[in-house]
Write a protein that holds these residues in place. Structure first.
Motif, PDB file in Angstrom:
ATOM      1  N   PRO A  76       0.816  -1.262   0.079  1.00 56.77           N
ATOM      2  CA  PRO A  76       0.093  -0.098   0.115  1.00 56.77           C
ATOM      3  C   PRO A  76       0.923   1.301   0.064  1.00 56.77           C
ATOM      4  O   PRO A  76       1.916   1.378   0.772  1.00 56.77           O
ATOM      5  N   GLY A  77       0.437   2.084  -0.812  1.00 60.07           N
ATOM      6  CA  GLY A  77       1.158   3.439  -0.843  1.00 60.07           C
ATOM      7  C   GLY A  77       2.403   3.346  -1.525  1.00 60.07           C
ATOM      8  O   GLY A  77       3.520   4.460  -1.509  1.00 60.07           O
ATOM      9  N   ALA A  78       2.875   2.484  -2.287  1.00 56.19           N
ATOM     10  CA  ALA A  78       4.121   2.452  -2.884  1.00 56.19           C
ATOM     11  C   ALA A  78       4.322   3.208  -4.099  1.00 56.19           C
ATOM     12  O   ALA A  78       5.192   3.606  -4.550  1.00 56.19           O
ATOM     13  N   GLY A  79       3.085   3.750  -4.476  1.00 57.05           N
ATOM     14  CA  GLY A  79       2.950   4.581  -5.711  1.00 57.05           C
ATOM     15  C   GLY A  79       2.783   3.979  -7.005  1.00 57.05           C
ATOM     16  O   GLY A  79       2.775   4.516  -8.228  1.00 57.05           O
ATOM     17  N   LYS A  80       2.042   2.772  -6.875  1.00 57.99           N
ATOM     18  CA  LYS A  80       1.314   2.047  -7.935  1.00 57.99           C
ATOM     19  C   LYS A  80       0.677   3.004  -8.858  1.00 57.99           C
ATOM     20  O   LYS A  80       0.677   2.886 -10.192  1.00 57.99           O
ATOM     21  N   SER A  81      -0.486   3.587  -8.248  1.00 55.58           N
ATOM     22  CA  SER A  81      -1.502   4.575  -9.069  1.00 55.58           C
ATOM     23  C   SER A  81      -0.684   5.290  -9.817  1.00 55.58           C
ATOM     24  O   SER A  81      -0.968   5.744 -10.946  1.00 55.58           O
ATOM     25  N   THR A  82       0.004   6.157  -9.024  1.00 52.66           N
ATOM     26  CA  THR A  82       0.934   7.364  -9.603  1.00 52.66           C
ATOM     27  C   THR A  82       1.787   6.647 -10.868  1.00 52.66           C
ATOM     28  O   THR A  82       1.767   7.213 -11.951  1.00 52.66           O
ATOM     29  N   LEU A  83       2.290   5.564 -10.820  1.00 54.36           N
ATOM     30  CA  LEU A  83       3.261   4.957 -11.795  1.00 54.36           C
ATOM     31  C   LEU A  83       2.228   4.486 -12.887  1.00 54.36           C
ATOM     32  O   LEU A  83       2.590   4.644 -14.128  1.00 54.36           O
ATOM     33  N   LEU A 141      -8.583   7.443  -0.304  1.00 59.40           N
ATOM     34  CA  LEU A 141      -7.996   8.514  -0.224  1.00 59.40           C
ATOM     35  C   LEU A 141      -6.668   8.773  -1.282  1.00 59.40           C
ATOM     36  O   LEU A 141      -6.557   9.977  -1.740  1.00 59.40           O
ATOM     37  N   THR A 142      -6.323   7.912  -1.872  1.00 62.82           N
ATOM     38  CA  THR A 142      -5.183   7.902  -2.616  1.00 62.82           C
ATOM     39  C   THR A 142      -5.516   7.246  -4.141  1.00 62.82           C
ATOM     40  O   THR A 142      -6.119   7.861  -4.766  1.00 62.82           O
ATOM     41  N   GLY A 143      -4.999   6.158  -4.194  1.00 58.64           N
ATOM     42  CA  GLY A 143      -5.168   5.495  -5.488  1.00 58.64           C
ATOM     43  C   GLY A 143      -6.539   5.427  -6.071  1.00 58.64           C
ATOM     44  O   GLY A 143      -6.913   5.630  -7.363  1.00 58.64           O
ATOM     45  N   ASN A 177      10.651   2.247  -6.614  1.00 64.24           N
ATOM     46  CA  ASN A 177       9.729   3.458  -6.739  1.00 64.24           C
ATOM     47  C   ASN A 177      10.019   4.483  -5.525  1.00 64.24           C
ATOM     48  O   ASN A 177      10.646   3.896  -4.717  1.00 64.24           O
ATOM     49  N   LYS A 178      10.005   5.902  -5.689  1.00 62.80           N
ATOM     50  CA  LYS A 178      10.360   6.885  -4.836  1.00 62.80           C
ATOM     51  C   LYS A 178      11.808   6.782  -4.809  1.00 62.80           C
ATOM     52  O   LYS A 178      12.318   6.730  -3.601  1.00 62.80           O
ATOM     53  N   ALA A 179      12.657   6.573  -5.828  1.00 63.12           N
ATOM     54  CA  ALA A 179      14.067   6.322  -5.899  1.00 63.12           C
ATOM     55  C   ALA A 179      14.652   7.745  -5.445  1.00 63.12           C
ATOM     56  O   ALA A 179      15.965   7.807  -5.244  1.00 63.12           O
ATOM     57  N   ASP A 180      13.764   8.871  -5.385  1.00 62.97           N
ATOM     58  CA  ASP A 180      14.297  10.196  -4.811  1.00 62.97           C
ATOM     59  C   ASP A 180      14.572  10.183  -3.019  1.00 62.97           C
ATOM     60  O   ASP A 180      15.143  10.853  -2.642  1.00 62.97           O
ATOM     61  N   LEU A 181      14.129   8.964  -2.614  1.00 62.53           N
ATOM     62  CA  LEU A 181      14.084   8.896  -1.118  1.00 62.53           C
ATOM     63  C   LEU A 181      15.585   8.259  -0.923  1.00 62.53           C
ATOM     64  O   LEU A 181      15.936   7.409  -1.692  1.00 62.53           O
ATOM     65  N   VAL A 193      11.024   7.616 -10.350  1.00 63.86           N
ATOM     66  CA  VAL A 193      10.106   8.495  -9.387  1.00 63.86           C
ATOM     67  C   VAL A 193       8.978   8.707 -10.099  1.00 63.86           C
ATOM     68  O   VAL A 193       8.674   9.446 -11.022  1.00 63.86           O
ATOM     69  N   ALA A 194       7.732   7.987  -9.728  1.00 61.25           N
ATOM     70  CA  ALA A 194       6.486   8.178 -10.335  1.00 61.25           C
ATOM     71  C   ALA A 194       5.897   9.409 -10.221  1.00 61.25           C
ATOM     72  O   ALA A 194       5.144  10.009 -11.201  1.00 61.25           O
ATOM     73  N   THR A 195       6.364  10.349  -9.446  1.00 64.12           N
ATOM     74  CA  THR A 195       5.494  11.776  -9.175  1.00 64.12           C
ATOM     75  C   THR A 195       6.386  12.728 -10.157  1.00 64.12           C
ATOM     76  O   THR A 195       5.522  13.663 -10.522  1.00 64.12           O
TER      77      THR A 195
HETATM   78  N1  LIG Z   1       8.624  10.874  -3.041  1.00 62.75           N
HETATM   79  C1  LIG Z   1       7.727  10.311  -3.888  1.00 62.75           C
HETATM   80  N2  LIG Z   1       6.564  10.201  -3.625  1.00 62.75           N
HETATM   81  C2  LIG Z   1       5.916   9.271  -4.492  1.00 62.75           C
HETATM   82  C3  LIG Z   1       6.470   8.659  -5.586  1.00 62.75           C
HETATM   83  N3  LIG Z   1       5.481   8.107  -6.147  1.00 62.75           N
HETATM   84  C4  LIG Z   1       4.330   8.054  -5.410  1.00 62.75           C
HETATM   85  N4  LIG Z   1       4.475   8.891  -4.584  1.00 62.75           N
HETATM   86  C5  LIG Z   1       3.562   9.597  -3.482  1.00 62.75           C
HETATM   87  O1  LIG Z   1       3.234   8.313  -2.710  1.00 62.75           O
HETATM   88  C6  LIG Z   1       1.630   8.348  -2.271  1.00 62.75           C
HETATM   89  C7  LIG Z   1       1.085   7.098  -2.582  1.00 62.75           C
HETATM   90  O2  LIG Z   1       0.962   7.084  -4.071  1.00 62.75           O
HETATM   91  P1  LIG Z   1       0.007   6.048  -4.905  1.00 62.75           P
HETATM   92  O3  LIG Z   1       0.132   6.373  -6.325  1.00 62.75           O
HETATM   93  O4  LIG Z   1      -1.431   6.524  -4.444  1.00 62.75           O
HETATM   94  O5  LIG Z   1       0.321   4.966  -4.259  1.00 62.75           O
HETATM   95  P2  LIG Z   1      -0.523   3.329  -4.364  1.00 62.75           P
HETATM   96  O6  LIG Z   1       0.697   2.220  -4.456  1.00 62.75           O
HETATM   97  O7  LIG Z   1      -1.604   3.432  -5.454  1.00 62.75           O
HETATM   98  O8  LIG Z   1      -1.403   3.433  -3.070  1.00 62.75           O
HETATM   99  P3  LIG Z   1      -2.487   2.320  -2.770  1.00 62.75           P
HETATM  100  O9  LIG Z   1      -3.305   2.057  -4.279  1.00 62.75           O
HETATM  101  O10 LIG Z   1      -3.193   2.958  -1.636  1.00 62.75           O
HETATM  102  O11 LIG Z   1      -2.259   1.036  -2.234  1.00 62.75           O
HETATM  103  C8  LIG Z   1       1.221   9.693  -2.814  1.00 62.75           C
HETATM  104  O12 LIG Z   1       1.319  10.651  -2.140  1.00 62.75           O
HETATM  105  C9  LIG Z   1       2.364   9.923  -4.188  1.00 62.75           C
HETATM  106  O13 LIG Z   1       2.272  11.075  -4.471  1.00 62.75           O
HETATM  107  C10 LIG Z   1       7.703   8.740  -5.711  1.00 62.75           C
HETATM  108  O14 LIG Z   1       8.340   8.237  -6.737  1.00 62.75           O
HETATM  109  N5  LIG Z   1       8.525   9.514  -4.805  1.00 62.75           N
END
Ligand SMILES: Nc1nc2c(ncn2[C@@H]2O[C@H](COP(=O)(O)OP(=O)(O)OP(=O)(O)O)[C@@H](O)[C@H]2O)c(=O)[nH]1
Ligand SMILES: [Mg+2]
Length: 295
Positions: free
Chosen positions: A54-61, A87-89, A191-195, A216-218
């Motif tokens: 959860p929250g790994a950034g899947k939806s953003t990716l 609230l997220t994806g 993902n979040k390779a900026d961290l 970095v999906a964002t």
């Molecule tokens: N710093 C950083 N934040 C990121 C990155 N990718 C996504 N995020 C942030 O991480 C949070 C979760 O992103 P989602 O894309 O909703 O993650 P998800 O895996 O789809 O989450 P779920 O569907 O709830 O499991 C959001 O606030 C994004 O903006 C990244 O590469 N770097």
């Protein structure tokens, strides 16, 4: 031919695809008829599972991947399975569904799927939707699912290619998901390779002999490299993929035949040693599974 099938196959009628998707989500014999007619027109699409904690950034990716594939003039199908967080994806994808359907973009189709209904499980429903989108000419088809638990592993088996999304500093989480989903990864994404900590995670993932991409999906950094690491053609919709799909379909179909109350009653009578499990299974085979063909 069913007129809805004809409209789906026309590849330009997103409303027909949406209607068919709803029929499929509701299960029922109408959906089975539809899927039977559509099946011979499938097998063209790359099916790519995007899974991870959860929250790994899947939806953003996934949003980035949609953009990347649209730039290649691909028609992209997206299935978001059981979005964990409204609230997220889930909400973001939900908004996109509305936005895209209203603007009549025939090239992207997004559907959320959260039905763990009585008539068939999540993995079968996902597979049915995949087949619909495949027949409707979407390629690739991306499936977003949270990578924890057996259901998610089942869903991942629906995809020929599995992308596992991890983030730095997950600590014990890497260990926790190693047993399940990491084993079936075709591509690993940090993902979040900026961290901080991306390098450390990459070293931990060395043991898996699959490509590792940093994204970095964002911002979209690394997404082109990820696209390049994905198969260019549907190479794994093979006997092996169908073997796991059929196994999942069979298990879900059998389980759906058995009333849930009966399962829990049987469990408590076995736990109290009133009946043995072998007798119960024989009984079920006789009573449910011998007359199990629908219609
Ligand atoms: N710093 C950083 N934040 C990121 C990155 N990718 C996504 N995020 C942030 O991480 C949070 C979760 O992103 P989602 O894309 O909703 O993650 P998800 O895996 O789809 O989450 P779920 O569907 O709830 O499991 C959001 O606030 C994004 O903006 C990244 O590469 N770097
Ligand atoms: Mg999400």
């Amino acid at each position: 031919m069913n007129p809805l099938v004809q409209r789906v196959l026309s590849r330009s009628d997103v409303r027909a695809v949406a209607r068919a998707a709803t029929l499929i989500e509701n299960r029922g014999p109408q959906a089975t008829d539809l899927l039977r007619e559509l099946f011979l027109h499938t097998g063209q699409a790359r099916v790519i599972g995007i899974t991870g904690p959860p929250g790994a950034g899947k939806s953003t990716l996934v949003s980035q991947l949609i953009g990347a594939f649209r730039a290649l003039d691909k028609r992209v199908g997206v299935i978001a399975v059981d979005p964990s967080s409204p609230l997220t994806g889930g909400a973001i994808l939900g908004d996109r569904v509305r936005m895209l359907e209203h603007h009549g973009d025939n090239s992207v189709f997004i559907r959320s799927l959260a039905t763990r209904g009585a008539l068939g499980g999540l993995a079968s429903a996902t597979l049915d939707l995949v087949l619909l989108l495949d027949a409707a000419g979407f390629d690739p088809i991306l499936i977003e699912t949270v990578g924890v638990g057996q259901d998610e592993v089942d869903v991942a088996h629906v995809a020929g290619t599995v992308v596992v999304v991890l983030v730095p500093n997950m600590g014990d989480d890497v260990q926790a998901i190693k047993a399940g989903i990491l084993e079936i990864a075709s591509v690993l994404v940090i993902n979040k390779a900026d961290l901080d900590g991306a390098g450390k995670l990459e070293r931990e993932l060395d043991a898996f002999s699959v490509p590792v991409c940093r994204t970095v999906a964002t911002t979209g950094a690394g997404v082109a490299e990820l696209v390049a690491a994905l198969p260019a053609a549907p190479s794994r919709d093979t006997r092996a993929v169908w073997e796991s799909r059929l196994r999942v379909m069979l298990r879900e179909r059998l389980e759906a035949l058995l009333p849930a109350a009966e399962l829990s009653e049987a469990a408590s009578s076995v736990a109290r040693r009133q009946q043995d499990p072998y007798a119960i299974l024989d009984n079920w085979m006789k009573h449910y599974f011998s007359r199990s063909v629908q219609r």
